[in-house]
Design an enzyme around this catalytic site. Structure first.
Site, mmCIF file in Angstrom:
data_model
loop_
_atom_site.group_PDB
_atom_site.id
_atom_site.type_symbol
_atom_site.label_atom_id
_atom_site.label_comp_id
_atom_site.label_asym_id
_atom_site.label_seq_id
_atom_site.Cartn_x
_atom_site.Cartn_y
_atom_site.Cartn_z
ATOM 1 C CG ASP A 41 -1.716 -1.258 1.407
ATOM 2 O OD1 ASP A 41 -2.267 -1.753 0.414
ATOM 3 O OD2 ASP A 41 -1.766 -1.755 2.544
ATOM 4 N N GLY A 119 -10.156 -8.026 9.091
ATOM 5 C CA GLY A 119 -11.506 -8.565 9.014
ATOM 6 C C GLY A 119 -12.533 -7.825 9.845
ATOM 7 C CB ILE A 156 -9.100 1.117 6.498
ATOM 8 C CG1 ILE A 156 -9.890 0.370 5.418
ATOM 9 C CG2 ILE A 156 -9.379 0.541 7.868
ATOM 10 C CD1 ILE A 156 -9.436 -1.083 5.232
ATOM 11 C CG ASP A 157 -7.532 1.018 2.424
ATOM 12 O OD1 ASP A 157 -6.734 0.796 3.343
ATOM 13 O OD2 ASP A 157 -7.914 0.132 1.631
ATOM 14 C CB SER A 174 -12.285 -1.714 3.012
ATOM 15 O OG SER A 174 -12.950 -2.137 4.188
ATOM 16 C CD GLU A 206 -8.867 -4.009 0.577
ATOM 17 O OE1 GLU A 206 -9.545 -3.976 1.627
ATOM 18 O OE2 GLU A 206 -7.978 -4.850 0.371
ATOM 19 C CG ASP A 280 -0.391 7.477 -4.013
ATOM 20 O OD1 ASP A 280 -1.450 8.112 -4.139
ATOM 21 O OD2 ASP A 280 0.678 7.993 -3.634
#
Length: 318
Positions: A41, A119, A156-157, A174, A206, A280
């Site tokens: 990531d 999870g 997230i993300d 996500s 995601e 990205d």
């Protein structure tokens, strides 16, 4: 005086041409990287000629390069876990930090990151800032957005981007209800107003990254679909949709809305690089991502490629 035949001169010129082509390959769209390029990531930025890549890992992992191709691992951003992390994510694993995003605005570098547990959608997106990455004068700005088991989304993300008028937004989310976009206050660099869902997909979605292309007049939502984090068994793919509006609707190339699972795959990997994703897109001419190396037991590695646009306004890379 040394005499050279035309044949010898031709061979010398040909050899020089081959060396030149090797140094500057024609239509080479993916950089030949060296050094320490282990990432997951990646988030990419250049400061005063130095390329910095932040990534998932202990305390946020850092790579840097003076030439954009040969990388060295730097000092992780967090040496210790901020006490407030456990308030939002009680089951968080120490310094395990996910999917950072770096954005320069108003004289500061804004490093967004996620804490979570695999999870689960008990998660938080947080922010630290600095005036210089090289100096490393990071200041904790606290939580940006959080989620828990009663939330539809997963915090997230993060990915911060500007619209065509310079207004700021953040994409995040996500598997849990998909990808959302929210407006960002330029003073706090945190969300203001509602979050709007822009993409869902069964089987996994995601890693959103959004960019506006002024040449085409579209916003492009890049996502990772499928499963990550399983080495050579990963099924990640890089996919994209586009819209004339920040909040969508975003459509795949076949006209399917991303809210209904639409996504045009532009990279499904190959025999050498499996499960590309976590992308990205820092500009309209560059895409950065990880993929699992078949030659290195499925470990994730950094890939940096030139991004191109076809005559219909869709992105691609080689």
């Amino acid at each position: 005086m040394i005499k050279r035949s035309k044949k010898n001169v031709t061979l010398v010129l040909l050899s020089a041409l081959l060396l030149l082509m090797a140094a500057f390959p024609v239509n080479a769209s993916t950089r030949a990287l060296s050094g320490d390029i282990g990432v997951h990531d990646p988030a990419y930025i250049v400061e005063n000629g130095t390329t910095w890549v932040f990534s998932t890992g202990q305390g946020i992992q850092v790579l840097y390069s003076s030439n954009g191709t040969s990388f060295t691992r730097g000092i992780q951003v967090f040496a210790t876990e901020p006490a407030w992390w456990s308030q939002y994510v009680p089951n968080h694993t120490k310094l395990d930090v996910w999917a950072p995003d770096i954005y320069y605005y108003n004289g500061k570098y804004h490093l967004y990151y996620s804490i979570s547990s695999f999870g689960s959608n008990t998660s938080a997106i947080s922010l630290i800032t600095c005036t210089s990455i090289a100096k490393g004068d990071w200041v904790d700005q606290g939580v940006v957005v959080s989620s828990n088991s009663s939330s539809t989304y997963n915090a997230i993300d993060p990915n911060v981007f500007a619209d065509k008028n310079g207004n700021l937004f953040m994409a995040f989310g996500s598997w849990f209800a998909g990808i959302y976009i929210t407006a960002i206050d330029k003073n706090t660099m945190k969300p203001t107003g509602n979050s709007y869902r822009v993409a869902t997909k069964s089987g996994g979605i995601e890693g959103a990254s959004v960019i506006y292309n002024g040449s085409t007049g579209y916003y492009y939502l890049f996502v990772s679909i499928g499963n990550c984090c399983q080495g050579t068994n990963s099924t990640y793919k890089v996919a994209v949709g586009r819209s004339t509006s920040v909040f969508g609707p975003y459509y795949a190339k076949d006209g399917t809305s991303m809210l209904n699972g639409g996504a045009t795959v532009i990279d499904s990997g190959n025999a050498a690089w499996i499960g590309p994703g976590g992308q990205d897109v820092p500009s309209t001419n560059l895409i950065v991502r990880h993929a699992y190396s078949a030659a290195d037991n499925g470990n994730p590695k950094l890939l940096i490629s030139d991004l191109y646009w076809d005559s219909s306004g869709w992105p691609y890379y080689n």
